[in-house]
Scaffold this motif. Structure first.
Motif, short mmCIF file in Angstrom:
data_model
loop_
_atom_site.label_atom_id
_atom_site.label_comp_id
_atom_site.label_asym_id
_atom_site.label_seq_id
_atom_site.Cartn_x
_atom_site.Cartn_y
_atom_site.Cartn_z
N ALA A 1 0.71 3.80 2.20
CA ALA A 1 1.00 2.43 1.74
C ALA A 1 0.21 2.10 0.48
N GLY B 1 8.37 -6.22 4.08
CA GLY B 1 8.41 -5.42 5.30
C GLY B 1 9.78 -5.25 5.92
N SER C 1 4.90 -0.27 -0.41
CA SER C 1 3.98 0.10 0.68
C SER C 1 4.70 0.34 2.00
N PRO C 2 5.42 -0.65 2.54
CA PRO C 2 6.09 -0.40 3.82
C PRO C 2 7.20 0.63 3.72
N SER D 1 2.74 -5.51 7.46
CA SER D 1 2.28 -4.88 6.22
C SER D 1 2.65 -5.74 5.01
N GLY D 2 3.85 -6.33 5.04
CA GLY D 2 4.23 -7.23 3.94
C GLY D 2 3.36 -8.47 3.91
N ALA E 1 -0.13 -7.54 2.75
CA ALA E 1 -0.11 -7.34 1.29
C ALA E 1 -0.20 -8.69 0.59
N ALA F 1 -1.58 -3.97 2.80
CA ALA F 1 -0.53 -3.30 3.57
C ALA F 1 -1.09 -2.15 4.40
#
Length: 192
Positions: A66, A161, A53-54, A119-120, A123, A99
């Protein structure tokens, strides 16, 4: 900003597939590591499972990047033989939503270290919500649950991330990403 170019779709797919293969290897490694550290202690490994995603969102910087990247990576993990089975895909969706929310909070305008770390972590929150509902984490003791969640948050921030930022920044220096949003912003630092 929202329309995707073919080269963005291609790089997203390539990176997502690569992450899916990485996820499969990481899943295999999970078994012996959890035998050593225990099912809670081995959650330091969590962050790698959300790096798609990141990684992709940082390069493409468009809504949906993402989420799509994480779902594709999870699908690759599933169809290449993950012992997590269908839950690999479902939890990948939950992680991708988490994310995606981090980037949406900033209107898809900030793709800096903090946003990638968030984002991490988001998630990890998506993953935890899924695990509470489906995987029986709600039956954990409070201490076990908090330890698990804390390790996943930290791991998501660092191995998801922050590691994605380090990898993409290294790629940017080679010039291979000049045709993507991250490369264009590096050429015009004021736009970042």
């Amino acid at each position: 900003m929202n329309s995707w170019k073919m080269k963005e779709i291609i790089v997203m797919m390539m990176l997502s597939v690569a992450c899916g293969v990485l996820y499969l290897g990481w899943s295999t490694l999970w078994l012996p590591v959890s035998a050593i550290f225990g099912p809670v202690g081995s959650n330091w490994m969590f962050g790698i499972w959300v790096i798609a995603s990141p990684l992709v969102a940082y390069i493409i910087q468009k809504p949906g990047a993402a989420l799509i990247a994480e779902v594709v990576a999870a699908a690759v993990e599933l169809f290449t033989g993950s012992h997590f089975g269908l839950s690999a895909l479902l939890i990948g969706f939950a992680q991708g939503i988490g994310a995606e929310i981090a980037f949406a909070l900033f209107g898809y305008r900030k793709f800096n270290t903090m946003t990638l770390i968030l984002s991490g972590m988001f998630a990890a929150i998506g993953s935890m919500v899924y695990s509470l509902v489906v995987n029986g984490f709600a039956y954990y003791t409070t201490t076990t649950l908090l330890l698990t969640f804390s390790l996943q948050l930290v791991s998501g921030a660092l191995l998801g991330g922050l590691l994605a930022k380090v990898i993409v920044d290294a790629l940017v220096k080679t010039g291979t990403l000049n045709g993507y949003a991250i490369g264009r912003k590096r050429q015009k630092p004021d736009a970042a």
